[in-house]
Write an enzyme that holds these catalytic residues in place. Sequence first.
Site, short mmCIF file in Angstrom:
data_model
loop_
_atom_site.label_atom_id
_atom_site.label_comp_id
_atom_site.label_asym_id
_atom_site.label_seq_id
_atom_site.Cartn_x
_atom_site.Cartn_y
_atom_site.Cartn_z
CE1 TYR A 82 -3.32 2.33 0.64
CE2 TYR A 82 -2.74 3.00 2.64
CZ TYR A 82 -2.97 3.67 1.47
OH TYR A 82 -3.56 5.03 1.93
CB ILE A 88 -8.86 11.44 7.42
CG1 ILE A 88 -7.38 11.38 6.70
CG2 ILE A 88 -10.20 11.98 7.22
CD1 ILE A 88 -7.32 13.10 7.57
N1 LIG Z 1 -9.26 6.86 5.84
C1 LIG Z 1 -7.88 7.83 6.15
O1 LIG Z 1 -6.93 7.75 6.51
C2 LIG Z 1 -6.43 7.62 5.12
C3 LIG Z 1 -5.26 8.25 4.99
C4 LIG Z 1 -4.67 8.59 3.89
C5 LIG Z 1 -4.46 7.96 2.56
N2 LIG Z 1 -6.47 7.79 2.42
C6 LIG Z 1 -6.76 7.36 1.00
O2 LIG Z 1 -7.59 8.42 0.50
C7 LIG Z 1 -8.33 7.14 -0.24
C8 LIG Z 1 -9.76 7.27 0.21
O3 LIG Z 1 -9.62 6.97 1.60
P1 LIG Z 1 -11.11 6.22 2.20
O4 LIG Z 1 -10.32 6.38 3.76
O5 LIG Z 1 -12.29 7.81 2.11
O6 LIG Z 1 -11.73 5.09 1.50
P2 LIG Z 1 -12.97 4.68 1.65
O7 LIG Z 1 -13.78 5.02 2.50
O8 LIG Z 1 -12.40 2.57 1.55
O9 LIG Z 1 -13.62 4.22 -0.11
C9 LIG Z 1 -12.66 4.07 -0.82
C10 LIG Z 1 -13.11 4.51 -2.55
O10 LIG Z 1 -12.75 3.76 -3.25
C11 LIG Z 1 -13.52 2.47 -4.50
N3 LIG Z 1 -13.15 1.49 -4.30
C12 LIG Z 1 -12.62 0.09 -3.21
N4 LIG Z 1 -12.45 -0.59 -4.06
C13 LIG Z 1 -12.08 0.00 -5.44
C14 LIG Z 1 -11.57 -1.05 -7.25
N5 LIG Z 1 -11.59 -2.04 -6.61
N6 LIG Z 1 -11.83 -0.53 -7.80
C15 LIG Z 1 -11.95 0.79 -7.67
N7 LIG Z 1 -12.87 1.64 -6.57
C16 LIG Z 1 -12.52 1.34 -6.01
C17 LIG Z 1 -14.56 2.22 -3.51
O11 LIG Z 1 -15.54 2.41 -4.00
P3 LIG Z 1 -16.96 0.69 -3.48
O12 LIG Z 1 -17.87 1.95 -2.53
O13 LIG Z 1 -17.64 0.43 -4.12
O14 LIG Z 1 -16.20 -0.06 -2.90
C18 LIG Z 1 -15.01 4.13 -2.35
O15 LIG Z 1 -15.37 4.75 -3.32
C19 LIG Z 1 -8.24 5.85 -0.35
O16 LIG Z 1 -6.91 6.38 -1.98
C20 LIG Z 1 -6.47 6.35 0.86
O17 LIG Z 1 -5.84 5.38 0.50
C21 LIG Z 1 -7.05 7.43 3.54
#
Ligand SMILES: NC(=O)c1ccc[n+]([C@@H]2O[C@H](COP(=O)([O-])OP(=O)(O)OC[C@H]3O[C@@H](n4cnc5c(N)ncnc54)[C@H](OP(=O)(O)O)[C@@H]3O)[C@@H](O)[C@H]2O)c1
Length: 240
Positions: A145, A182
């Site tokens: 990741y 987050i």
């Molecule tokens: N949350 C944190 O603390 C954090 C920190 C640093 C970076 N990030 C980054 O921020 C971004 C969003 O994170 P989040 O926490 O909001 O994630 P999340 O709530 O798990 O949402 C993930 C999103 O990605 C989509 N996704 C997952 N698998 C996929 C696939 N195979 N093909 C296409 N789309 C797919 C999901 O669609 P479905 O609903 O259809 O599955 C969903 O819309 C990510 O790139 C993550 O790495 C997050």
Amino acid sequence: MKERKILITGASKGLGLAIANKLAPSYHLILHATREDSFSTIIPDSTLLCADFSEPSQLEQFCKTLKKEHGDSLYAAINNAGLTFDKPINYQPENEIDAMLNVNLRAPIFICKTAMKIFQQNKTGVIINMSSIVGEGGNAFQSVYAATKAGLVALSKSLAQEAAALYDTHNIRVLSISPGFIESNMTDSLGEDVKEKYLNAIPSKRFGKPDDVANLVEFLLSENASYINGTNIQINGGLK
Ligand SMILES: NC(=O)c1ccc[n+]([C@@H]2O[C@H](COP(=O)([O-])OP(=O)(O)OC[C@H]3O[C@@H](n4cnc5c(N)ncnc54)[C@H](OP(=O)(O)O)[C@@H]3O)[C@@H](O)[C@H]2O)c1
């Protein structure tokens, strides 16, 4: 009629949904998730464009549709979709490694390629790639990741330089964002002991909210951010 279109991948929940809600009053949104039924609410005046990015053929079709149907007025692409499977690399199955590479890195690369072709023609555009704090500092049990997230930082910096070198415009910007911890679905799955450890280490003494990231994205897309280019912006409450 909102003239500028913005693509947000992974917009069904978490950071992507917060970004969509923030930008909805000002832009026509092209919202992506794996499937249409991933969206629990529909934002008015938005278009859904779904694809499972772990399937290369679905990504290819997604990019074709993006260019054909939205190329004339695409102003920005926000590569936010991502997934993680946390475990020691010795125990990480190949399908999980491939899924992280495909969704977190391969898909943004091809979406950037499509967007850059569009922006070259339109002579303007912004790309924001959602990296992570672990892309800079690394993290045990997130090696693949973290590698995908480090790749997004290098991709963004390189494309900003490439746009300047090749294109007849200086209105194309490429950036990445590195959120820290987050609150979201992705982080809900972490154990209480891990959350406690992070909270103690965050100088701002709170976890970030999806809206914190959405506010940053809104600013980075605005004219007030027109001199911010080719760099990675950290948003982590001071967590190192
Ligand atoms: N949350 C944190 O603390 C954090 C920190 C640093 C970076 N990030 C980054 O921020 C971004 C969003 O994170 P989040 O926490 O909001 O994630 P999340 O709530 O798990 O949402 C993930 C999103 O990605 C989509 N996704 C997952 N698998 C996929 C696939 N195979 N093909 C296409 N789309 C797919 C999901 O669609 P479905 O609903 O259809 O599955 C969903 O819309 C990510 O790139 C993550 O790495 C997050």
